[in-house]
Design an enzyme around this catalytic site. Structure first.
Site, PDB file in Angstrom:
ATOM      1  N   TYR A 142       2.685  -3.646   0.513  1.00  0.00           N
ATOM      2  CA  TYR A 142       4.097  -3.610   0.142  1.00  0.00           C
ATOM      3  C   TYR A 142       4.998  -3.952   1.326  1.00  0.00           C
ATOM      4  O   TYR A 142       6.146  -4.323   1.141  1.00  0.00           O
ATOM      5  CB  TYR A 142       4.475  -2.220  -0.385  1.00  0.00           C
ATOM      6  CG  TYR A 142       3.722  -1.823  -1.618  1.00  0.00           C
ATOM      7  CD1 TYR A 142       4.259  -2.060  -2.874  1.00  0.00           C
ATOM      8  CD2 TYR A 142       2.479  -1.234  -1.524  1.00  0.00           C
ATOM      9  CE1 TYR A 142       3.567  -1.705  -4.010  1.00  0.00           C
ATOM     10  CE2 TYR A 142       1.778  -0.860  -2.658  1.00  0.00           C
ATOM     11  CZ  TYR A 142       2.313  -1.107  -3.897  1.00  0.00           C
ATOM     12  OH  TYR A 142       1.624  -0.756  -5.024  1.00  0.00           O
ATOM     13  N   LYS A 189     -11.335   1.011   0.811  1.00  0.00           N
ATOM     14  CA  LYS A 189     -12.244  -0.078   0.427  1.00  0.00           C
ATOM     15  C   LYS A 189     -12.863  -0.593   1.725  1.00  0.00           C
ATOM     16  O   LYS A 189     -12.795  -1.785   2.066  1.00  0.00           O
ATOM     17  CB  LYS A 189     -11.427  -1.159  -0.315  1.00  0.00           C
ATOM     18  CG  LYS A 189     -12.235  -2.251  -0.947  1.00  0.00           C
ATOM     19  CD  LYS A 189     -12.974  -1.834  -2.195  1.00  0.00           C
ATOM     20  CE  LYS A 189     -13.831  -2.980  -2.706  1.00  0.00           C
ATOM     21  NZ  LYS A 189     -14.862  -2.550  -3.669  1.00  0.00           N
ATOM     22  N   ASP A 221     -12.931   1.565  -6.109  1.00  0.00           N
ATOM     23  CA  ASP A 221     -13.486   1.232  -7.424  1.00  0.00           C
ATOM     24  C   ASP A 221     -14.287   2.422  -7.974  1.00  0.00           C
ATOM     25  O   ASP A 221     -14.171   2.775  -9.151  1.00  0.00           O
ATOM     26  CB  ASP A 221     -14.339  -0.048  -7.380  1.00  0.00           C
ATOM     27  CG  ASP A 221     -15.151  -0.181  -6.108  1.00  0.00           C
ATOM     28  OD1 ASP A 221     -14.961   0.634  -5.183  1.00  0.00           O
ATOM     29  OD2 ASP A 221     -15.998  -1.087  -6.027  1.00  0.00           O
ATOM     30  N   ASP A 245      -0.968   3.851  -5.846  1.00  0.00           N
ATOM     31  CA  ASP A 245      -0.104   3.412  -6.946  1.00  0.00           C
ATOM     32  C   ASP A 245      -0.928   3.316  -8.232  1.00  0.00           C
ATOM     33  O   ASP A 245      -0.566   3.843  -9.290  1.00  0.00           O
ATOM     34  CB  ASP A 245       0.474   2.036  -6.567  1.00  0.00           C
ATOM     35  CG  ASP A 245       1.637   1.624  -7.441  1.00  0.00           C
ATOM     36  OD1 ASP A 245       1.955   2.356  -8.383  1.00  0.00           O
ATOM     37  OD2 ASP A 245       2.223   0.556  -7.176  1.00  0.00           O
ATOM     38  N   ASP A 249      -1.408   6.307 -11.557  1.00  0.00           N
ATOM     39  CA  ASP A 249      -1.063   5.949 -12.940  1.00  0.00           C
ATOM     40  C   ASP A 249      -2.263   6.208 -13.848  1.00  0.00           C
ATOM     41  O   ASP A 249      -2.123   6.698 -14.970  1.00  0.00           O
ATOM     42  CB  ASP A 249      -0.649   4.474 -13.051  1.00  0.00           C
ATOM     43  CG  ASP A 249       0.863   4.308 -12.952  1.00  0.00           C
ATOM     44  OD1 ASP A 249       1.515   5.206 -12.380  1.00  0.00           O
ATOM     45  OD2 ASP A 249       1.390   3.299 -13.442  1.00  0.00           O
TER      46      ASP A 249
END
Ligand code: NAD
Length: 365
Positions: A142, A189, A221, A245, A249
């Site tokens: 971001y 990751k 993952d 993020d 959700d």
């Protein structure tokens, strides 16, 4: 206690749900003899229309003077459908986090028993889930370098983290884990990304100062899968901006709806409290938005920014009692919900508010 709370309703249903958060704060002030003063500022689409900026300087000045901020959401279809527009509502949010030094986003994911059936996940898998996410807010893709090259045929966003950014959020997450089940999962990751390898090594280093907390690492993952396969196996989770993020959700499904999840963004100064959902244009103006995430955000505000743990618990209890009494907004209703108990945004706010009493919690009826 005397406090100045800035309301930042923003766009779409942000306005509708923030009004209910304020209603609850007014009731808390009245019942517990506090003086909460409110002022209001603009951000997002409204701010762009009025000033040309998503976060005008006047808004920033107001926010810097607040003791806490209750934020709604930003976003508007005009921008969602025109990705090339240069001035965008979300910029207001990103700039606000940066300017106010809000580097940690806390998202408690706890299912109210009354909503076990509202989730798309099986009740026996969900029951007892209680996760606290720490999502880093000021780094990652971001805020890294971005651009286009090769005559506009290639685009890039650089994923970037500094040791300092990882260190400070890791400390917050370890400290929180010490007050809970003492289990921290760091999600990255690191098998692929260099920024994740730095993330992992810094978290390991910070962990040495918290020997009582059991630290484990998970690739994003695998974490995404485990979250819905066995949500109870998580206690505290710390992760970067992008992974956080997405995972939070996903985790909202554990709580039944986006409309149920509150969050706190904290850093070095003022705290910002907000529902995790967006401006939800599909339901804006219909009066059906679930205000409970905003209301639960006020509970986080009282606890984290003002240290008012008892008052905070009264809000959570009032929400729980309202749900126990069978009241629902459309998003959390199911086939068993009594049609007369499906409420509008305002009615839900009123039901919760009337259950907040300093000396008692009104029993479910
Ligand atoms: P959204 O969270 O606004 O909505 C997703 C879905 O959940 C929609 O179907 C919506 O109706 C439902 N929903 C969300 N909150 C609800 C509530 N309180 N009660 C009942 N239902 C609720 O996400 P989106 O549709 O992807 O984005 C809409 C806009 O919001 C976009 O412009 C996006 O950029 C913006 N957005 C802002 C924030 C923020 O300000 N923090 C966060 C996410 C999205």
């Amino acid at each position: 206690m005397k406090k100045l709370i800035t309301l930042l309703p923003g766009d779409g249903i942000g306005k509708e749900v923030t009004a209910e958060g304020k209603r609850v704060l007014d009731k808390i002030a009245q019942e517990f003899d506090h003086q909460f003063e409110f002022n209001e500022a603009i951000i997002g689409h409204d701010a762009i229309e009025a000033t040309g900026h998503a976060l005008p300087d006047e808004t920033l000045a107001i926010l810097k003077k607040a003791d806490a901020i209750l934020f709604g959401a930003v976003g508007h279809p005009h921008y969602d459908n025109n990705p090339s527009l240069k001035v965008r509502p979300e910029q207001g949010l990103l700039k606000m986090r940066k300017e106010l030094g809000l580097y940690a986003n806390l998202r408690p994911i706890k299912l109210f028993d009354e909503l076990l059936e509202a989730s798309s996940i099986k009740p026996e898998i969900l029951r007892g889930s209680d996760i606290l996410f720490f999502r880093e807010l000021t780094g990652d893709v971001y805020f890294g370098e971005r651009g286009r090259k090769d005559n506009d045929n290639t685009a890039y966003d650089v994923m970037i983290y500094s040791r300092y950014e990882v260190d400070r959020i890791a400390h917050k997450a370890f400290a929180a884990a010490q007050t809970r089940k003492k289990k921290l999962v760091s999600v990255d990751k690191a098998n692929v990304l260099e920024s994740s390898r730095l993330w992992r090594s810094v978290v390991q280093e910070v962990g040495k100062a918290y020997p009582d907390v059991e630290l484990s690492h998970m690739f994003v993952d695998a974490a995404a899968m485990k979250l819905i396969q066995d949500p109870r196996s998580f206690d505290v989770v710390v992760t970067g901006n992008l992974f956080g993020d997405i995972l939070t959700d996903e985790a909202s499904q554990i709580a039944g709806s986006m409309g149920m999840l509150a969050s706190a963004s904290i850093g070095d100064s003022v705290g910002l409290y907000e529902p995790i959902h967006g401006s939800a244009h599909d339901i804006t103006g219909k009066g059906i938005a679930n205000p409970l995430a905003s209301i639960l955000s006020t509970a986080l505000m009282l606890d984290i920014s003002f240290g008012l743990k008892e008052e905070s618990q009264h809000i959570i209890d009032a929400v729980s009692q309202t749900l126990k009494a069978g009241f629902r907004t459309v998003d959390i209703a199911d086939s068993k919900t009594d049609k007369d108990k499906i409420l509008s945004t305002e009615q839900m706010g009123a039901q919760v508010t009337q259950r907040i009493r300093a000396n008692e919690t009104v029993p479910a009826n």
